[in-house]
Scaffold this active site. Structure first.
Site, short mmCIF file in Angstrom:
data_model
loop_
_atom_site.label_atom_id
_atom_site.label_comp_id
_atom_site.label_asym_id
_atom_site.label_seq_id
_atom_site.Cartn_x
_atom_site.Cartn_y
_atom_site.Cartn_z
N ASP A 119 0.84 -1.08 0.41
CA ASP A 119 -0.27 0.33 0.12
C ASP A 119 0.93 1.57 0.15
O ASP A 119 1.89 1.29 0.22
CB ASP A 119 -0.85 -0.02 1.54
CG ASP A 119 -1.79 -0.77 1.02
OD1 ASP A 119 -2.55 -0.92 0.51
OD2 ASP A 119 -2.77 -1.52 2.06
N ASP A 133 -7.11 -1.21 -4.19
CA ASP A 133 -8.36 -0.73 -3.39
C ASP A 133 -9.54 0.58 -3.83
O ASP A 133 -10.45 0.20 -4.16
CB ASP A 133 -7.54 0.01 -2.18
CG ASP A 133 -6.48 -1.33 -1.75
OD1 ASP A 133 -7.00 -2.06 -1.67
OD2 ASP A 133 -6.06 -0.86 -0.72
#
Length: 187
Positions: A119, A133
């Site tokens: 991430d 995401d």
């Protein structure tokens, strides 16, 4: 008309962008060092997520991998049944996001099936996410919002009945009027 090639192209595009941004983050950023873009609202920060959203379930990486596989299969099942261009695009985008994160779970450290998701987009120090995401959440929101306003992403009516065409004839999924449909119109 078949939308399957477009479905897979949308998914492939999201996967490519997701993997490219993850590779960029791995090569250009120091882990856990935040780089503000819009003050405290948005930044770039490399983190490794072993859990689900908001790092929940960090101790259950294998379970999350199995859940991700099931969700991916579900998206493929429903996405291949999409009948409109927007529905095909949304299901393809969601599939690309699901596969992007699944690739991390399967092939990144620490081991197969227990990999940590890369991430890098820090949202106001609340959570850190990635392109996959954004694809998953954005497609889900668009599908739900459209459904609330009467749009049927799979091209079905509430009772799954054939849709009436502009000329008044009943059209099946193959867009051909059947003998029974023509007989019903006459009688």
């Amino acid at each position: 008309m078949t939308w399957r090639p477009a479905f897979w192209l949308w998914a492939g595009g999201v996967i490519a962008v997701d993997l490219a941004t993850k590779q960029w983050a791995l090569s250009a950023l120091e882990p856990y060092e935040n780089h503000p873009l819009l003050g405290d609202l948005l930044g770039i920060q490399l983190v490794f997520n072993s859990g689900a959203a908001f790092s929940m379930g960090a101790g259950y990486t294998w379970v999350l991998t199995l859940v991700a596989l099931a969700i991916t299969a579900g998206i493929v099942f429903y996405g291949r049944r999409a009948r409109t261009g927007p529905a095909v695009a949304l299901f393809g985008i969601a599939l690309g996001g699901a596969i992007g994160n699944l690739i991390d779970r399967l092939f990144r450290d620490p081991s197969f099936g227990q990999g940590h998701v890369v991430d890098m987009i820090n949202y106001g120090h609340q959570f850190v996410g990635n392109v996959a995401d954004i694809a998953i959440v954005g497609a889900a929101i668009a599908i739900v919002a459209g459904s609330l306003f009467g749009w049927h992403p799979l091209g079905e009516t509430g009772d799954d009945a054939p849709v009436a065409a502009a000329g008044g004839s009943t059209v099946g999924s193959s867009d051909e009027v059947t003998d029974g449909d023509a007989e019903a119109e006459r009688g």
